[in-house]
Design an enzyme around this catalytic site. Structure first.
Site, PDB file in Angstrom:
ATOM      1  N   ARG A 326       6.814  -6.908  -2.400  1.00  0.00           N
ATOM      2  CA  ARG A 326       5.771  -5.932  -2.066  1.00  0.00           C
ATOM      3  C   ARG A 326       5.082  -6.271  -0.745  1.00  0.00           C
ATOM      4  O   ARG A 326       4.598  -5.379  -0.043  1.00  0.00           O
ATOM      5  CB  ARG A 326       4.752  -5.789  -3.197  1.00  0.00           C
ATOM      6  CG  ARG A 326       3.843  -4.581  -3.018  1.00  0.00           C
ATOM      7  CD  ARG A 326       2.939  -4.357  -4.209  1.00  0.00           C
ATOM      8  NE  ARG A 326       3.522  -3.518  -5.228  1.00  0.00           N
ATOM      9  CZ  ARG A 326       3.333  -2.203  -5.329  1.00  0.00           C
ATOM     10  NH1 ARG A 326       2.613  -1.562  -4.421  1.00  0.00           N
ATOM     11  NH2 ARG A 326       3.861  -1.513  -6.309  1.00  0.00           N
ATOM     12  N   GLU A 728      -5.951  -1.089  -6.641  1.00  0.00           N
ATOM     13  CA  GLU A 728      -5.554  -1.995  -5.566  1.00  0.00           C
ATOM     14  C   GLU A 728      -5.749  -1.453  -4.157  1.00  0.00           C
ATOM     15  O   GLU A 728      -6.101  -2.219  -3.240  1.00  0.00           O
ATOM     16  CB  GLU A 728      -4.081  -2.381  -5.749  1.00  0.00           C
ATOM     17  CG  GLU A 728      -3.809  -3.197  -6.991  1.00  0.00           C
ATOM     18  CD  GLU A 728      -2.325  -3.367  -7.253  1.00  0.00           C
ATOM     19  OE1 GLU A 728      -1.916  -4.485  -7.602  1.00  0.00           O
ATOM     20  OE2 GLU A 728      -1.584  -2.377  -7.108  1.00  0.00           O
TER      21      GLU A 728
END
Length: 780
Positions: A326, A728
């Protein structure tokens, strides 16, 4: 006009449904202390307390583990080693069998669990573990990224993303810079420590109350440890006192310890480590270095990029593979790279295994992208914001990411320009530069940075959720789903979805604890997907009930189904209106099923990791923050003076909760990049293991002026009521604090040199960078 109406112009017709700014369902109980956490639960007669004995070496063979004094210590009822585990001695979340629950022949980090103790009181168990006599044969230890690079040992398979010919683009670029960026880790510092409480049942059964974001994973780990089927293990979690990713995988071991003791002693068992031991035992946000080779032109446009992200992963894989993946997924942030190569290096070290942390590697990738922009700005003399805007994703030909996903919902430029106007960025920047020219000590800085954050688990199978909806004959409703509540407001958001579909007051909806006994095979509450997945699953269940009631009413009252209209707390049937509860009672008498399951899987996504191609994200969430700071160049100390944020939540399910999430995320992100420093000594022992040595932002560290607004838009994809995830994506807004400090530091050299200020930008590091800038200016 209310504050919520000013920042979010849409209004819901049902005040308790979606888009209503409702308080957190436990807000009142949080304030009064009535919210029950696991350590608040009544302790039954005979309950035992568990504590863990930890390794004192970073890497060593276990020559002898003498636990005789531990066994004879006051109050000790039992001592367990790896030999006492009836099932598998493994709690590796990716099933790589590289993480034993208890060490056997060697230890690989200082703080690794070696044995556990069960005693009558927690103090007795805690005192007993310190009586162990362990003989070690020390082995060479690898403690940092550079040492790990030298060994070449990885904890999992690295990944490469590539599009175009990066080497050729770099060679042809008019300008080229190569350098390194260092990014520190971060402790989760949840208010509630890791904790588990196990109650034995009949035969193989055990119920574990766990502070976990991942009940199904914990269920699996406990069943494997005990050597029993998953159906014998029930995991329940009503709420957590914070998680931030630290309770996605690292909670499993604590649940296993409690369950192991409970089943062996046939008594309830609880484990709660001290804060110091919790910090030593559990993983953090990954430290990274980014080695970059950047090509660009005189107008500040990127031509080519080659990046290598090396991560300090720890002694086992944990989630380091997807975390480092990621980081690469977000190493573009909002920017189009005409030619790019990005490589991950998940390195093995003799430190605690790092793990998920809010953003899951994405924030580290975004920090890397913003360093590239900063390099170009100082090299060309351009405003960094102009460099950013010139490199944003755009129309066809400039809309494909390094992982070959087309960016179809790009609002970065529009959002950034709106914030630029609203916060008066240009005038303030000019004023700051003028003020710095006449201020030899206190320097001010300003930075406006954007965020593009992909939403979905990159492991495609995790993008699913289930829900169970029960309607009772008095018209009250109970909803259960696989999402967990860690303070973010997921429970009330999902209840709002049900209230909206059924058009009933949220006070009629009971939000029950998450349990594997009601909804099986759930995904972790992570990747910002809690409301997206569980909201859709709950919506599906509520729609099923609504359809059944509509069919029943149409038949009973002899009207067409389109004449059955759900209104707030009532149903219009032709020309009459009947209370919702009355209709439900009539439906029960007619034997209409009043319970329903719901299921949802995210559409359109696919990912081929080996090829580095696909659509790993359903959509992107966007945001931007402008931060202004003041830096004392004699001490390196600084203060965040003002923050302006514009963030994209789509059509927010609950604006006031989303604003709270954005505020908290910014502070947590800024804390990671400024004050929060993890430090291990030369023997691999974590020395920043308590509030006295590890500095999270305090109340006094908040921005003096803190303006947060929600972008007026909606998700172009069919998410739950067109909302967007908010867990997030706002955390990387804190990157603007790092760059504002960097801007202030650069002023001591008249903005001619890139400060290359690494994170965390502690006062010591800021002062060192100021000295380096002054030396560079003198040399020039």
């Amino acid at each position: 006009m209310s504050r919520v109406e000013r920042i979010f112009p849409h209004a819901a017709t049902l005040k308790s449904g979606v888009a209503a700014s409702l308080p957190h369902d436990s807000a009142g109980r949080h304030v009064t202390g009535e919210a029950v956490y696991i350590d608040d639960m009544p302790e039954p007669e005979g309950m035992v307390h568990v504590y863990v004995g930890l390794s004192q070496r970073a890497h060593a063979r276990l020559v002898d583990v003498d636990l005789s004094r531990v066994r004879s210590a006051p109050g000790v009822l039992a001592v367990f080693t790896a030999a006492d585990i009836p099932g598998d001695n493994d709690v590796s979340p990716q099933h790589l069998h590289d993480e034993p629950l208890l060490a056997t022949d060697r230890v690989e980090f200082a703080g690794q669990p070696v044995f556990i103790v069960a005693a009558g009181t927690r103090l007795e168990a805690r005192a007993a573990v310190r009586l162990a006599a362990i003989t070690y044969d020390d082995l060479p230890s690898v403690l940092d990224i550079d040492a790990a690079k030298a060994t070449g040992k990885l904890v999992t398979t690295p990944m490469t993303l590539a599009r175009g010919d990066a080497a050729a683009a770099l060679a042809a670029a008019p300008r080229r810079i190569s350098a390194r960026l260092q990014i520190g880790g971060q402790e989760h510092f949840y208010l509630e420590s890791q904790i588990a409480y196990a109650v034995p049942g009949e035969e193989d059964d055990v119920t574990v109350y766990s502070s976990t974001q991942n009940p199904t994973e914990v269920q699996h780990m406990v069943s494997v440890t005990l050597g029993v089927p998953a159906h014998a293990v029930t995991i329940e979690v009503r709420r957590m006192g914070g998680g931030f990713g630290g309770k996605e995988t690292q909670c499993s071991a604590f649940a296993c310890y409690a369950a192991l003791v409970a089943k062996r002693l046939k008594r309830a068992a609880k484990i709660r480590p001290d804060r110091d031991d919790d910090m030593v035992m559990t993983g953090k946000r990954h430290d990274f270095t980014m080695d970059y080779d950047l090509g660009f032109d005189d107008d500040g446009r990127i031509r080519g990029v080659d990046m290598t992200f090396a991560a300090k992963c720890g002694w086992s894989a944990d989630l380091s593979g997807p975390v480092t993946d990621r980081a690469l997924f977000h190493a573009d942030n909002c920017y189009f790279y005409p030619a790019v190569r990005a490589v991950s290096e998940p390195l093995k070290t003799n430190t605690v295994s790092n793990t998920a942390f809010r953003g899951f590697g994405g924030p580290q990738g975004i920090v890397g992208a913003e360093r590239l922009i900063e390099e170009i700005a100082y090299a060309t003399g351009l405003d960094a914001l102009d460099v950013r805007k010139r490199n944003f994703y755009g129309k066809a030909g400039r809309d494909v990411t390094p992982y070959h996903q087309t960016v179809r919902d790009n609002i970065a430029l529009e959002l950034v320009e709106q914030l630029e106007r609203d916060c008066d960025y240009r005038a303030r920047r000019a004023a700051i530069r003028a003020a710095n020219a006449g201020s030899p000590i206190i320097k001010r800085g300003i930075a406006l940075t954007p965020v593009k954050f992909g939403i979905s688990f990159t492991l495609t199978s995790s993008n699913q959720a289930g829900a169970l909806l029960l309607v009772y004959t008095d018209g009250s409703v109970q909803i259960n789903h696989g999402g967990t509540e860690m303070g973010q407001g997921l429970y009330v958001k999902v209840a709002q979805v049900v209230a909206e579909v059924l058009q009933i007051d949220i006070s009629r909806i009971k939000i029950t604890a998450t349990t594997t006994g009601k909804v099986p095979n759930t995904s972790p509450t992570a990747a910002s997907s809690g409301a997206d997945l569980n909201g859709k699953a709950a919506e599906a269940a509520a729609l099923t009930i609504k359809e059944r009631l509509t069919t029943f009413v149409a038949e009973k009252w002899n009207v067409r189904e389109d004449e059955v209209i759900f209104l707030p707390n009532r149903i219009r049937i032709g020309q009459q209106e009947v209370p919702f509860a009355d209709v439900v009672k009539q439906a029960y008498l007619a034997r209409v099923q009043l319970s329903a399951t719901g299921f949802y899987k995210t559409p359109k996504i696919h990912w081929d990791r080996k090829a580095g191609r696909g659509r790993p994200f359903y959509y992107f969430a966007y945001g931007a923050a402008c931060t202004e700071v003041a830096v004392d160049t004699l001490t390196g100390e600084y203060r965040i003076e003002r923050v302006d944020i514009l963030h994209d939540c789509g059509r927010s399910l609950n604006p006031i909760l989303d604003i709270g999430q954005i505020e908290g995320a910014y502070v947590q992100g800024a804390g990671w990049l400024t004050t929060e420093e993890l430090w291990w000594d030369g023997k691999g022992r974590l020395r920043t293991h308590a509030p006295s040595t590890y500095k999270i932002p305090a109340f006094s560290d908040r921005p003096r002026i803190f303006n947060v607004a929600l972008y007026d838009g909606q998700n172009r994809e069919e998410s739950i009521f067109r909302s967007k995830a908010v867990g997030e994506p706002p955390l990387p807004l804190g990157v603007s604090a790092l760059h504002a400090i960097s801007d202030a530091v650069a002023s001591v050299a008249d903005y001619r040199h890139c400060p290359r200020l690494d994170a965390p930008a502690t006062p010591e590091r800021v002062l060192d960078t100021v000295d380096r800038m002054r030396a560079a200016a003198a040399k020039a």
